[in-house]
Design a protein around this motif. Sequence first.
Motif, mmCIF file in Angstrom:
data_model
loop_
_atom_site.group_PDB
_atom_site.id
_atom_site.type_symbol
_atom_site.label_atom_id
_atom_site.label_comp_id
_atom_site.label_asym_id
_atom_site.label_seq_id
_atom_site.Cartn_x
_atom_site.Cartn_y
_atom_site.Cartn_z
ATOM 1 N N PRO A 44 -12.424 12.450 -2.593
ATOM 2 C CA PRO A 44 -12.472 12.632 -3.592
ATOM 3 C C PRO A 44 -12.347 12.013 -4.955
ATOM 4 C CG PRO A 44 -10.525 11.941 -2.777
ATOM 5 C CD PRO A 44 -11.457 12.192 -2.296
ATOM 6 N N SER A 45 -12.859 10.604 -5.006
ATOM 7 C CA SER A 45 -13.514 10.059 -5.778
ATOM 8 C C SER A 45 -13.996 8.719 -5.080
ATOM 9 C CB SER A 45 -12.894 9.757 -6.819
ATOM 10 O OG SER A 45 -11.846 8.438 -6.560
ATOM 11 N N ALA A 69 -5.138 10.960 2.733
ATOM 12 C CA ALA A 69 -5.669 10.541 1.664
ATOM 13 C C ALA A 69 -5.711 9.010 1.846
ATOM 14 C CB ALA A 69 -6.114 10.233 0.941
ATOM 15 N N PHE A 70 -6.635 8.189 2.193
ATOM 16 C CA PHE A 70 -6.319 6.286 1.763
ATOM 17 C C PHE A 70 -7.762 6.085 1.334
ATOM 18 C CE2 PHE A 70 -4.729 7.866 6.118
ATOM 19 C CZ PHE A 70 -3.572 7.231 5.841
ATOM 20 N N ARG A 71 -7.499 5.086 0.566
ATOM 21 C CA ARG A 71 -8.606 3.864 0.598
ATOM 22 C C ARG A 71 -9.138 3.594 1.454
ATOM 23 N NH1 ARG A 71 -5.836 0.217 -4.674
ATOM 24 N NH2 ARG A 71 -5.684 2.053 -5.665
ATOM 25 N N TYR A 86 -7.245 21.954 -0.130
ATOM 26 C CA TYR A 86 -7.924 21.859 1.231
ATOM 27 C C TYR A 86 -6.869 22.654 2.363
ATOM 28 C CZ TYR A 86 -8.640 17.079 -0.266
ATOM 29 O OH TYR A 86 -9.060 15.851 -1.214
ATOM 30 N N ASN A 120 -7.647 3.858 -10.025
ATOM 31 C CA ASN A 120 -8.005 4.290 -9.547
ATOM 32 C C ASN A 120 -8.414 5.852 -9.517
ATOM 33 O OD1 ASN A 120 -8.446 6.265 -7.287
ATOM 34 N ND2 ASN A 120 -8.373 4.504 -5.639
ATOM 35 N N PRO A 121 -9.617 6.592 -10.141
ATOM 36 C CA PRO A 121 -9.784 7.641 -10.618
ATOM 37 C C PRO A 121 -8.987 8.817 -10.048
ATOM 38 C CG PRO A 121 -11.832 6.821 -10.464
ATOM 39 C CD PRO A 121 -11.280 5.318 -9.792
ATOM 40 N N PHE A 122 -8.983 8.703 -8.210
ATOM 41 C CA PHE A 122 -8.426 9.722 -7.685
ATOM 42 C C PHE A 122 -7.301 9.525 -7.941
ATOM 43 C CE2 PHE A 122 -6.392 10.391 -3.512
ATOM 44 C CZ PHE A 122 -6.220 11.595 -3.655
ATOM 45 N N GLN A 146 0.573 4.129 -2.941
ATOM 46 C CA GLN A 146 0.610 5.205 -2.641
ATOM 47 C C GLN A 146 1.695 6.444 -2.706
ATOM 48 O OE1 GLN A 146 -2.298 6.328 -1.814
ATOM 49 N NE2 GLN A 146 -1.695 8.686 -2.406
ATOM 50 N N TYR A 165 -1.950 18.695 -5.751
ATOM 51 C CA TYR A 165 -3.297 18.433 -5.637
ATOM 52 C C TYR A 165 -4.238 19.107 -4.061
ATOM 53 C CZ TYR A 165 -7.849 15.490 -5.962
ATOM 54 O OH TYR A 165 -8.761 15.607 -5.514
ATOM 55 N N ARG A 185 0.498 -1.013 0.152
ATOM 56 C CA ARG A 185 0.033 -0.391 -0.114
ATOM 57 C C ARG A 185 0.623 1.035 0.131
ATOM 58 N NH1 ARG A 185 -1.628 3.997 3.148
ATOM 59 N NH2 ARG A 185 -0.590 3.693 5.538
ATOM 60 N N GLU A 195 -5.953 11.485 -11.394
ATOM 61 C CA GLU A 195 -6.280 12.707 -10.792
ATOM 62 C C GLU A 195 -4.702 12.878 -10.309
ATOM 63 O OE1 GLU A 195 -8.677 15.025 -9.023
ATOM 64 O OE2 GLU A 195 -10.618 13.291 -9.871
ATOM 65 N N ASN A 249 -12.349 6.442 -2.080
ATOM 66 C CA ASN A 249 -11.071 7.020 -1.658
ATOM 67 C C ASN A 249 -11.961 8.447 -0.788
ATOM 68 O OD1 ASN A 249 -8.856 6.553 -3.490
ATOM 69 N ND2 ASN A 249 -10.794 6.601 -4.520
ATOM 70 N N VAL A 259 -10.155 11.528 2.458
ATOM 71 C CA VAL A 259 -9.145 12.466 2.758
ATOM 72 C C VAL A 259 -9.638 12.621 4.000
ATOM 73 C CG1 VAL A 259 -8.631 14.541 2.436
ATOM 74 C CG2 VAL A 259 -8.796 13.209 0.575
ATOM 75 N N TRP A 316 0.416 14.388 -5.311
ATOM 76 C CA TRP A 316 -0.861 15.086 -3.585
ATOM 77 C C TRP A 316 -0.153 16.605 -3.396
ATOM 78 C CZ3 TRP A 316 -4.879 14.375 -1.584
ATOM 79 C CH2 TRP A 316 -4.682 14.595 0.022
ATOM 80 N N ARG A 373 -12.863 13.939 6.150
ATOM 81 C CA ARG A 373 -13.023 15.500 5.412
ATOM 82 C C ARG A 373 -13.285 15.464 3.724
ATOM 83 N NH1 ARG A 373 -9.637 20.229 5.337
ATOM 84 N NH2 ARG A 373 -8.804 20.379 6.819
ATOM 85 N N ASP A 374 -12.878 14.783 3.194
ATOM 86 C CA ASP A 374 -13.193 14.710 1.844
ATOM 87 C C ASP A 374 -14.065 13.752 1.081
ATOM 88 O OD1 ASP A 374 -14.176 15.569 -0.760
ATOM 89 O OD2 ASP A 374 -12.122 15.976 -1.403
#
Lengths: 171, 427
Positions: B18-19, B152-154, A171, A151-153, A99, A166, A95, A156, B22, B24, A163, B15-16
């Motif tokens: 994003p998709s 951010a995390f899955r 934020y 993964n779409p994120f 990431q 982004y 993971r 992006e 996923n 935040v 990150w 918080r968010d």
Amino acid sequence: MKDFGGPCILLDRNDINTDEIIPAKYLTENTKMALKPFLLEDLQLEGFDPQSEILQEAKVIISRQNFGCGSSREHAVWVLEVNGINVVIAENFARIFRQNAFNCGMLAIELSQMEIAAIFAIQPTNIAIDLEQQKISASGAGEYTCDFELNPFDKELVKAGGWLPYADKNY
Amino acid sequence: MGLTLTEKIFATHHRDTPSEGNVVLDIDVVMCHEITTPIAINDLVERNLDRVFAPDRIKAVIDHVSPAKDSKTALQEKILREWAHRHQIKDFFDIGANGVCHAIFPEKGFIRPGNTVIMGDSHTCTHGAFGAFSAGVGTTDLEVGILKGVCAFRKPETIKIELTGTLAAGVYAKDVILNIIKRLTVKGATDHIVEFCGPVVDNMTMAARMTMCNMAIEAGGTSGVCMPDRITAKYLWPFIKDEYADITAAIDDFKKWHSDPDAHYAQTMSINIDDLVPQVTFGYKPDEVRDVGEMAGTKVDQVYIGSCTNGRIEDLRAAASILRGKKIAKGVRGIVSPATPKVFSTALDEGLITIFMQAGFCVTNPTCGACLGMSNGVLAAGEVCASTTNRNFNGRMGKGGMVHLMSPLTAAATAVTGKITDPRDYL
Ligand code: SF4
């Protein structure tokens, strides 16, 4: 956005860990560039030579399962980046490594065991990547093309250049 | 359907999105050490973003190479030190007050049930022992954490591991987790939380729970986690006594984080540990684990007792119980690194340091030291170390060296004979 695709190197093993990608003793470096000569220095793999021309020229790594397991060190991603490698293709990733790669705007692409096997089978020397269409084309002793999922994120993040830009914007 | 502890934490820190899938999260505690943080600091400075989101929610320590061993590590420490001072990070532990991050931060009461915690260190999963969501991250995640207080995390799934039975004498929390990693494999928990529960865990000390959660990453897990209960509340009591009327009130409050009985799990494993014997690794992966009997007789050059896995006072007591009045075998080097100054001074008060020294051990200051092969006990090529640490990767403790992971009891028995030894022979 970075450039994706080009000459590739095959690392035919599961569980290649972060200590093999960049040993802990180099974590005292304070710049990414300083890591450059030490890529995969401790990798245990028959026939693999960290000084080989194939590795010097590679822009893509193809491996098997659980690539990048172990430590959280982003150095394992940076040492690839400063050596011009912006894509790793594997069955799956640890993971944190995955990431870190997307956080740096690089691609960690997961394919099925069958697709990875098919790529290994043609002994590719080059991988072309179409990020928009999400297609990979491998060429070597034969040709092999397949779609890949992102993964779409993560996509992006790649488009945003990572990150930090982004997050700074959102934020 | 009910929620797991982790899902509850994700819901309260959202918080968010994003998709799809996923999230935040708002982060409660961002922890930093001198190996992965300086490069983040340099990058933030270069980008003209040298700020911190909340100085009181950032904790920093020098631990991996302490004190500095050369100019490069001295520079890493200087960068962290100056940054901590510049941003008035009061919880910064410099040389003399410092200890291994995952031992000293819990000891200071920084981690509470329901917290979100990140650190540029893979063993950050340790703090899940307090019923927190605590994950190791890379430098970029750390930078964003420092700057924005988000990560951010899955959405992770949870693997539930229910432990029943009784630990036999001479068998340790470390043996339990090594055995679990053997079952899960090094990738079996990737993108998953590993939830430890059942009567065995209910009776474990915080130190034992931390040993278990510490190694969740060795199965690929995002974090390990235990339900916060009376034992958690007692451990934290000095830090939370102004927030609750009494311990019972704290325990009741912690219950809000417990996984619901009808929560969804990706996988549930039930393990009875009645017959578990001491465990030892044999290869270069932490899932390559055997019963101690199969490894008995393997010669070692060095024995290392310490690290965020097993450098706590309970671990030193266990090792000293075997070493008391004995000498380590001829030709074997013994090194013990108490994980924090508090562990060190308690060991001193209890006479444990004398036991180690009379046995022939070298006692170092609190540091990660040999664990990651950067200082204080690096192996030469071909050498073998019996170690209470968490990682046996090729080259981890020095190029060409071999590391066998084991409990402090097994390490102490091994020190006495010079060969991997079943500690139950010495009880
Ligand atoms: S003791 Fe070892 S595993 Fe723990 S934080 Fe230090 S280097 Fe990492």
